[in-house]
Design a protein around this motif. Structure first.
Motif, PDB file in Angstrom:
ATOM      1  N   HIS A  65      42.061  32.204  44.983  1.00  0.00           N
ATOM      2  CA  HIS A  65      41.012  32.202  43.962  1.00  0.00           C
ATOM      3  C   HIS A  65      40.907  30.823  43.310  1.00  0.00           C
ATOM      4  O   HIS A  65      41.793  29.975  43.453  1.00  0.00           O
ATOM      5  CB  HIS A  65      41.263  33.287  42.909  1.00  0.00           C
ATOM      6  CG  HIS A  65      42.447  33.017  42.033  1.00  0.00           C
ATOM      7  ND1 HIS A  65      43.739  33.274  42.431  1.00  0.00           N
ATOM      8  CD2 HIS A  65      42.549  32.486  40.795  1.00  0.00           C
ATOM      9  CE1 HIS A  65      44.577  32.941  41.468  1.00  0.00           C
ATOM     10  NE2 HIS A  65      43.887  32.448  40.456  1.00  0.00           N
ATOM     11  N   HIS A  74      43.985  28.473  44.939  1.00  0.00           N
ATOM     12  CA  HIS A  74      45.415  28.797  44.842  1.00  0.00           C
ATOM     13  C   HIS A  74      45.602  30.308  44.842  1.00  0.00           C
ATOM     14  O   HIS A  74      44.659  31.060  44.625  1.00  0.00           O
ATOM     15  CB  HIS A  74      46.025  28.204  43.568  1.00  0.00           C
ATOM     16  CG  HIS A  74      45.392  28.712  42.293  1.00  0.00           C
ATOM     17  ND1 HIS A  74      44.167  28.282  41.832  1.00  0.00           N
ATOM     18  CD2 HIS A  74      45.817  29.629  41.387  1.00  0.00           C
ATOM     19  CE1 HIS A  74      43.873  28.896  40.710  1.00  0.00           C
ATOM     20  NE2 HIS A  74      44.851  29.740  40.406  1.00  0.00           N
ATOM     21  N   GLU A 103      47.979  33.100  42.701  1.00  0.00           N
ATOM     22  CA  GLU A 103      48.642  33.061  41.392  1.00  0.00           C
ATOM     23  C   GLU A 103      50.153  33.209  41.568  1.00  0.00           C
ATOM     24  O   GLU A 103      50.609  33.963  42.420  1.00  0.00           O
ATOM     25  CB  GLU A 103      48.114  34.203  40.515  1.00  0.00           C
ATOM     26  CG  GLU A 103      48.302  33.987  39.036  1.00  0.00           C
ATOM     27  CD  GLU A 103      47.452  32.835  38.500  1.00  0.00           C
ATOM     28  OE1 GLU A 103      46.430  32.483  39.140  1.00  0.00           O
ATOM     29  OE2 GLU A 103      47.815  32.285  37.457  1.00  0.00           O
TER      30      GLU A 103
END
Ligand SMILES: [Fe+2]
Length: 255
Positions: free
Chosen positions: A228, A92, A94
């Motif tokens: 990440h 995803h 952030e």
């Protein structure tokens, strides 16, 4: 197969002398711009992570209000999808579920590494995924609003988000990518969005870098470009610090 990080900056030079501050900062900016992330290693005791990061921009509080947050497993969260447990996460960016822009940069530094296996932070350049799509398909991702939801873990802590954003946005000449393998709501019949998630996950699994921590090591990445995630781990005492750095004030979302 996960790769070793290729954007690593040591706080000491080849003669084991500490890098002068100005050199460290210059090299850091170069690596961050070129590769989208930097892993800082051999970090001395005296290093002030917060002061170093302040130079990148203002800190942005998380949905639970913390500015310099602690990432530690929470005992009641191991059964669901949540950053504060020991289970793996999925790729995803952030802040996809925030109302405004997602954080420009993210930083994690290590207070206590996980002993035993696992606990690496993993990263992938989002451009590697977008390269698989045609100009027309990318335009679709810029023009189509999608619904994004927040994680089960945040919902259990009383944080509920439901926003609509396109996957791609252009801000001050820069591309902003939002991605969430499990919290982007794919509309019925939208094969392009389904392909984005499935191919995104496949490319991530094949090509991500896995960052292992030593005490005080820090990773900083461009959250408008990089995806990440995290590998599962066992050690309940693993402890990282986390900061989100906002886009510069005065941008299109300034209130
Ligand atoms: Fe995250």
């Amino acid at each position: 197969m996960p790769k070793s990080p290729d954007s690593v900056l040591s706080c000491y030079d080849v003669n084991n002398d500490p890098l002068p501050d100005s050199v460290l900062r210059y090299a850091f900016r170069q690596l961050l711009g070129n590769n989208g992330y930097v892993q800082i290693v051999n970090v001395p005791d005296s290093f002030d992570h917060v002061a170093f990061l302040k130079e990148l921009g203002d800190f942005q509080p998380t949905p639970t209000g913390t500015v310099v947050g602690d990432l530690k497993p929470e005992a009641d969260m191991d059964d669901i999808y949540h950053a504060q447990n020991r289970r793996p996460l999925v790729p995803h960016t952030e802040g996809y579920e925030f109302r405004g822009l997602p954080p420009r940069y993210m930083a994690l530094w290590c207070v206590k590494p996980a002993s035993g296996l696992g606990g690496e932070t993993t990263l992938l350049d989002g451009d590697r995924i977008l390269r698989e799509f045609t100009e027309t398909e990318l335009r679709h991702f810029s023009e189509t609003p999608y619904a994004w939801t927040s994680t089960e873990g945040l919902a259990r802590r009383g944080v509920h988000h439901h926003v609509e954003h396109p996957v791609l946005e252009e801000v001050d000449g820069e591309r902003v990518l939002r991605f969430s393998y499990n919290n982007l709501v794919v509309p019925e019949g939208d094969e392009l969005a389904a392909r984005l998630l499935e191919r995104g996950k496949e490319i991530y699994d094949e090509s991500h870098v896995a960052v292992e921590y030593q005490e005080r090591d820090m990773i900083v990445w461009n959250n408008w470009r990089m995806l990440h995630s995290r590998n599962a781990f066992e050690d309940p005492t693993r402890h990282l610090k986390r900061v989100q750095i906002a886009a510069p004030i005065g941008g299109p979302y300034a209130a």
